[in-house]
Write an enzyme that holds these catalytic residues in place. Structure first.
Site, PDB file in Angstrom:
ATOM      1  N   ASP A   1       0.439  -8.092  16.222  1.00 61.47           N
ATOM      2  CA  ASP A   1      -0.679  -7.208  15.902  1.00 61.47           C
ATOM      3  C   ASP A   1      -1.170  -7.283  14.456  1.00 61.47           C
ATOM      4  O   ASP A   1      -2.014  -6.478  14.057  1.00 61.47           O
ATOM      5  CB  ASP A   1      -0.322  -5.760  16.238  1.00 61.47           C
ATOM      6  CG  ASP A   1       0.871  -5.248  15.450  1.00 61.47           C
ATOM      7  OD1 ASP A   1       1.616  -6.063  14.894  1.00 61.47           O
ATOM      8  OD2 ASP A   1       1.046  -4.018  15.390  1.00 61.47           O
ATOM      9  N   GLU A   2      -0.671  -8.236  13.668  1.00 65.70           N
ATOM     10  CA  GLU A   2      -1.168  -8.323  12.292  1.00 65.70           C
ATOM     11  C   GLU A   2      -1.054  -9.749  11.768  1.00 65.70           C
ATOM     12  O   GLU A   2      -0.211 -10.536  12.200  1.00 65.70           O
ATOM     13  CB  GLU A   2      -0.429  -7.355  11.368  1.00 65.70           C
ATOM     14  CG  GLU A   2       1.053  -7.581  11.268  1.00 65.70           C
ATOM     15  CD  GLU A   2       1.733  -6.635  10.278  1.00 65.70           C
ATOM     16  OE1 GLU A   2       1.157  -6.377   9.202  1.00 65.70           O
ATOM     17  OE2 GLU A   2       2.838  -6.172  10.591  1.00 65.70           O
TER      18      GLU A   2
END
Length: 370
Positions: free
Chosen positions: A108-109
């Site tokens: 997610d990043e």
């Protein structure tokens, strides 16, 4: 000191409550409701919480039981990691339309270096806006972003206007931004370290900056040097597209506490099998085997052994883990066991660490467009 640093345009993109947001997107009935991914059952641990749940204090790594006490209306959802990986890959494809310098940190990043980018846009701020807009339109989720001259500041900035926002820290604003920042917001300063800093009168970046390198080395060990330089905006680690995996692990939380090593052997067998399967899938092997033990009072203990050769075979991993289990007496009944392999054969250049002190480069141009 900043005037001697290399100048880059770094974006840190962080998906908002990623696992929970995917579940709400796929199941409209969950939208606007407090949900937790994972954490179900008597001993479950939460992987992610929606923003609706976070308002009640529910957060990742919290036990499902405690989360339910904080938020009686909490809805538990079983994690679907294959789905999260699928969505993550779609998001990354968008990143690569702007730059090949993409360093994923997790599903997610990621960091993006857009100093030179594929669309020839000089403003990293505008690129971040375009990326976030495309993620929303093409994937259906929101993301936040931080934009600045290095990875550390971009990472801190991405959390500044969450959710669905972004923050740009221009070169001329870096020192003021860091000086005013609460020490808890510094990436790399955990809860325990923050408490220690508070006890020593360090509450903001300005307080940290007032401490000498010698003082920080003496009080915070090898991390002292890191703190000394980051508060001065110095962090020269480049965005690394091919990030080298440092370890691989698997763990299990038990429905009932286990009080004897004998009862743990079957559990270790399953964990070792999972670790071996992941090693094979990733086509790596490791030398250092670590056994993680979390006791019923939530204290954590690790026991490690480094072998003279690389291994990925389940039987060797299991036998070494058993040896570590019997190495000394247990302190209490056990709620979790984990096995990890580190010192992997992907670690080709172990001495290579992010260079936070090298200041030999072009000077910062304060009119550099961000």
């Amino acid at each position: 000191m900043l005037n001697d640093l290399p100048i880059r345009k770094i974006i840190h993109v962080d998906m908002d409550a990623f696992y929970a947001s995917v579940e709400q997107m796929d199941n409209p009935e969950l939208k606007g409701k407090p949900i937790a991914v994972g954490g179900g059952g008597k001993r479950g641990v939460i992987s992610a919480a929606s923003y609706e749940a976070r308002k009640f204090g529910v957060k990742s790594a919290m036990s499902g039981r405690l989360a339910e006490k904080l938020c009686p209306e909490l809805i538990f959802v079983r994690p679907r990691f294959e789905r999260y990986k699928e969505i993550s890959n779609r998001v990354r494809k968008i990143f690569f339309d702007y730059t090949d310098l993409v360093e994923p940190l997790s599903l997610d990043e990621a960091y993006l270096d857009v100093t030179e980018n594929k669309i020839g846009l000089p403003s990293a701020t505008l690129i971040a806006k375009k990326i976030r807009q495309r993620i929303y339109e093409e994937v259906g989720l929101t993301a936040s972003a931080g934009i600045s001259i290095n990875k550390f500041i971009a990472k801190v900035a991405s959390d500044y206007n969450k959710p669905n926002g972004q923050k740009t820290v221009n070169p001329e604003d870096v020192l003021k931004f860091l000086e005013d920042l609460d020490i808890r917001k510094f990436y790399g300063v955990g809860k325990v370290t923050a408490e220690k800093m508070y006890q020593k009168g360090i509450f903001t970046g300005n307080d940290l900056k007032a401490k000498s390198l010698e003082y920080l080395d003496e009080n915070f060990g090898k991390s002292g040097r890191y703190y000394y330089y980051i508060v001065r905006g110095i962090h020269n680690s480049e965005v690394k597209p091919n990030r080298i995996r440092k370890s691989l692990a698997a763990e299990r939380t038990f429905s009932e506490n286990l009080s004897s090593e004998v009862f743990m052997l079957e559990k270790l067998d399953h964990i070792a099998e999972e670790v071996s399967r992941r090693l094979e899938k990733s086509k790596v092997a490791g030398k250092t085997i670590t056994l993680k033990i979390k006791y019923s009072d939530f204290t954590l203990q690790t026991r490690s052994k480094t072998l003279p050769y690389f291994v990925s075979d389940k039987s060797i991993i299991l036998e070494t883990s058993k040896e570590l289990l019997y190495q000394e007496k247990l302190n209490n009944s056990v709620r979790l066991l984990g096995i990890s392999l580190s010192n992997l054969n992907t670690d080709k250049n172990k001495s290579s660490k992010p260079n936070i002190e090298d200041k030999k480069s072009v000077s910062v141009q304060l009119r550099f467009e961000f």
